[in-house]
Design a protein around this motif. Structure first.
Motif, mmCIF file in Angstrom:
data_model
loop_
_atom_site.group_PDB
_atom_site.id
_atom_site.type_symbol
_atom_site.label_atom_id
_atom_site.label_comp_id
_atom_site.label_asym_id
_atom_site.label_seq_id
_atom_site.Cartn_x
_atom_site.Cartn_y
_atom_site.Cartn_z
ATOM 1 N N ASP A 109 0.626 -1.586 -0.096
ATOM 2 C CA ASP A 109 -0.267 -0.143 -0.128
ATOM 3 C C ASP A 109 0.843 1.562 -0.557
ATOM 4 N N SER A 110 1.855 1.133 0.497
ATOM 5 C CA SER A 110 2.927 1.998 0.481
ATOM 6 C C SER A 110 4.544 1.309 1.023
ATOM 7 N N VAL A 111 5.013 3.044 0.883
ATOM 8 C CA VAL A 111 6.280 2.439 1.209
ATOM 9 C C VAL A 111 6.701 2.179 2.873
ATOM 10 N N SER A 112 5.489 2.901 3.548
ATOM 11 C CA SER A 112 6.257 2.564 5.367
ATOM 12 C C SER A 112 5.116 0.806 4.939
ATOM 13 N N ALA A 113 4.595 0.683 4.469
ATOM 14 C CA ALA A 113 3.452 -0.588 4.357
ATOM 15 C C ALA A 113 4.717 -1.432 3.960
ATOM 16 N N TYR A 114 5.554 -1.344 2.815
ATOM 17 C CA TYR A 114 7.030 -2.598 2.504
ATOM 18 C C TYR A 114 8.086 -2.408 3.623
ATOM 19 N N MET A 115 8.301 -1.557 4.292
ATOM 20 C CA MET A 115 9.639 -1.161 5.271
ATOM 21 C C MET A 115 9.230 -2.082 6.369
ATOM 22 N N THR A 116 7.607 -1.793 6.698
ATOM 23 C CA THR A 116 7.049 -2.405 8.630
ATOM 24 C C THR A 116 7.157 -3.578 8.080
ATOM 25 N N ARG A 117 6.599 -4.554 6.424
ATOM 26 C CA ARG A 117 6.732 -5.772 6.565
ATOM 27 C C ARG A 117 8.128 -6.095 6.522
ATOM 28 N N ALA A 118 9.443 -6.121 5.815
ATOM 29 C CA ALA A 118 11.111 -6.215 6.004
ATOM 30 C C ALA A 118 11.053 -5.847 7.166
ATOM 31 N N ALA A 119 10.457 -4.761 8.287
ATOM 32 C CA ALA A 119 11.937 -4.858 9.143
ATOM 33 C C ALA A 119 10.785 -5.904 9.909
ATOM 34 N N GLU A 120 9.480 -6.526 10.098
ATOM 35 C CA GLU A 120 8.291 -7.854 10.528
ATOM 36 C C GLU A 120 9.418 -9.332 10.175
ATOM 37 N N ARG A 121 9.833 -9.540 9.124
ATOM 38 C CA ARG A 121 10.240 -9.969 8.476
ATOM 39 C C ARG A 121 11.721 -10.342 9.297
ATOM 40 N N LEU A 122 12.503 -9.263 8.920
ATOM 41 C CA LEU A 122 14.133 -9.461 10.107
ATOM 42 C C LEU A 122 14.214 -10.192 11.108
ATOM 43 N N ARG A 123 12.780 -9.569 12.227
ATOM 44 C CA ARG A 123 12.874 -9.548 13.453
ATOM 45 C C ARG A 123 12.140 -11.231 13.747
ATOM 46 N N ASP A 124 11.104 -11.765 12.845
ATOM 47 C CA ASP A 124 10.817 -13.139 12.892
ATOM 48 C C ASP A 124 11.238 -13.884 12.436
ATOM 49 N N PHE A 125 12.683 -13.676 11.956
ATOM 50 C CA PHE A 125 13.867 -14.962 11.435
ATOM 51 C C PHE A 125 15.558 -15.067 12.602
ATOM 52 N N ASP A 126 15.023 -14.134 13.302
ATOM 53 C CA ASP A 126 16.068 -13.963 13.935
ATOM 54 C C ASP A 126 16.133 -15.760 15.184
ATOM 55 N N PRO A 127 14.226 -15.782 15.618
ATOM 56 C CA PRO A 127 14.714 -17.375 16.680
ATOM 57 C C PRO A 127 14.781 -18.213 15.248
ATOM 58 N N LEU A 128 14.683 -18.018 13.737
ATOM 59 C CA LEU A 128 13.944 -18.993 13.090
ATOM 60 C C LEU A 128 16.315 -19.362 12.572
ATOM 61 N N ASP A 129 16.397 -18.095 13.358
ATOM 62 C CA ASP A 129 18.576 -18.483 12.693
ATOM 63 C C ASP A 129 18.498 -19.319 13.581
ATOM 64 N N LEU A 130 19.007 -18.915 15.063
ATOM 65 C CA LEU A 130 18.733 -19.899 16.531
ATOM 66 C C LEU A 130 18.269 -21.562 16.123
ATOM 67 N N LEU A 131 17.374 -21.586 15.896
ATOM 68 C CA LEU A 131 16.876 -23.204 15.818
ATOM 69 C C LEU A 131 17.673 -23.789 14.667
ATOM 70 N N ILE A 132 17.903 -23.113 13.529
ATOM 71 C CA ILE A 132 18.877 -23.816 12.301
ATOM 72 C C ILE A 132 19.898 -23.967 12.711
ATOM 73 N N ALA A 133 20.638 -22.589 13.284
ATOM 74 C CA ALA A 133 21.727 -23.012 13.857
ATOM 75 C C ALA A 133 22.311 -24.498 14.854
ATOM 76 N N GLY A 134 21.455 -24.818 15.354
ATOM 77 C CA GLY A 134 21.028 -25.331 16.097
ATOM 78 C C GLY A 134 20.870 -26.845 16.071
ATOM 79 N N MET A 135 20.046 -26.606 15.056
ATOM 80 C CA MET A 135 19.918 -28.330 14.541
ATOM 81 C C MET A 135 21.704 -29.841 13.423
ATOM 82 N N VAL A 136 21.861 -27.609 12.649
ATOM 83 C CA VAL A 136 22.936 -28.190 11.805
ATOM 84 C C VAL A 136 24.226 -28.904 13.187
#
Length: 91
Positions: free
Chosen positions: A28-55
């Motif tokens: 809908d807007s540049v703000s919506a894009y940036m919000t989505r990008a920040a949310e994805r980055l925030r949400d991937f941090d725990p996933l990165d830890l999970l993957i590192a543990g599995m590896v």
């Protein structure tokens, strides 16, 4: 949800890309894009830890596993894109 206005500096080519995404109706807007990008980055941090543990526990994935993940990611991206298209069609 309350929002706050902030100012960020972004490389010009990225601004061009983001604006094209907005113009194409994917956001809908540049703000919506940036919000989505920040949310994805925030949400991937725990996933990165999970993957590192599995590896650490099982070792690096082999080529067959990497190919399966690549296929799954391609399907997930296609589904995400289809969802965005459906959401913009409904608006």
């Amino acid at each position: 949800m309350a929002t706050m206005k902030i100012t960020v500096s972004v490389p010009e080519e990225l601004v061009t890309y983001i604006r094209a995404e907005v113009e194409a109706g994917r956001f809908d807007s540049v703000s919506a894009y940036m919000t989505r990008a920040a949310e994805r980055l925030r949400d991937f941090d725990p996933l990165d830890l999970l993957i590192a543990g599995m590896v650490a526990e099982t070792g690096e994935p082999d080529e067959e596993a990497r190919a399966a993940v690549g296929d799954a990611m391609a399907r997930a991206r296609a589904a995400l894109h289809a969802g965005r298209t459906e959401a913009s069609d409904a608006a």
